[in-house]
Scaffold this motif. Sequence first.
Motif: not given
Length: 496
Positions: A47-52, A316-318, A325-332
């Motif tokens: 989800p952090l990739l987008e087309r230029d 979007f990443h920031a 909310r969780s450590r798993e989300e931050k790791a992902y």
Amino acid sequence: MSLAPRLDLRQSQSLVMTPQLRQAIKLLQSSNIEVSAFVEEELERNPLLERDEQEHAETEETRREEARREEAPAAASAQQDASTAAASEMLPQEDAAPLDADWSNVYDAGEAPVGRGGRTDFEDGLDGVDDMAAPARNLRDHLAEQVRFAFAGPIERMIAAAFLALVDPAGRLAVSDEEIARRLGCDAALVAAVRARMQRFDPVGMFCHDLAECLAVQLRERNRHDPAMAALLANLPMLARREMRGLQEVCGVDAEDLAEMIAELKRLDPKPGSDFDSAPPPALVPDVLMRRGGDGGWMLELNPETLPRVLVNRGFHARAVVGARSREEKAYLAERFQTASWLVKSLEQRANTILKVAAEIVRRQDGFFRHGVGHLRPLILRDVAEEVAMHESTVSRVTANKSIATPRGTFELKYFFTTAIAGTSGGESHSAEAVRHRIKSLVDAEDAEEVLSDDAIVASLRKEGVDIARRTVAKYREALRIPSSVQRKREKAVPA
């Protein structure tokens, strides 16, 4: 000898292939189309990739601006004509209609009436439905339709269906009539009669067991199958060996008649089914574009139509990191951000590497691009690798599965790497591809009375400064599918 356990400390070196390194190597040796497919998958997963789209939009804006500049003179001329026409209409005319005239039921006879949607036939149906081409049928459907019209009995249709299932794309049958009759439990004469009738289907010459039978069916269809032609078909191996004298004796004809018979055979189709379903070859999309520069040099760029461009959506990443909310989300998110950043960096490094290697190839093969294949220079991977400060394996991956569009056509980058053939008296070496081209030129220009042997070709090349052995000339000649001097002399004795 002690069997007690103990600890030893050793040092060793090993190459660790991380997933990122494997990805970079895979992208480097892939073509632009393959990289585009890989990037599309990453865009769906990350989800952090987008087309230029910015550069593409700038390119489109530049093209539209150029089009507007080209259309500006025509538009100005049209505007001037319209102004002139308007001024002329404003001038008083003797035949002008009164201002209170009723124009509600009048139309110009020079213009067709227009209905809804701009149609001139006042119909609301879909435009151009009748003009749409029907989908192309394949060979089996084409033959099956002829079977339905040619045979009415169930047994004959069953035999014809067996032939349809056994025929190969070229139109040959590998199973005999007796074997088919045994499998179906019917008379072999009936099977032969059905096959003889199906041989006249379109395309003519299908359902034959060998080449001679295929050509014979086509000759009968043209009413050109006579005893002399039958003797020629029975001795096709002699024709392949260019034994023209022997064929004249076998067929009982002179050289002129034999030449006409061979010309008739060349007009036939040896594989009548091969061209029916043949799809057009896929277009070779170049990875690198090359054009002549203003200073007489060459300009290179990656093909923007196939070059994938992606960006990391840092905003979007920031926001996502703040809302995690969780450590798993931050790791992902951290893992996706690292993957996206590495992909963008790998694509940029790949583009720079391809351009660097392609530029060095163009620099070394400048004579080829200016004068033709005769000026192709010998080149190996080590030469390019040393110049661009890369490993040979990296250059090999860069040139794999990639092509370049040049003023002389589109070539694979591997084409420009050829082995060297030494020159005579220690002179400059020659490219193997250029030598093959020279051999073909010598054979094409040889006289029918003086056919060049391999030794004569060697002597001619050595006069031009190419130190080449006779067996090398024979190998190159066979690779070019050029017959031997004996076969060429036989072939040119009877110009067919």
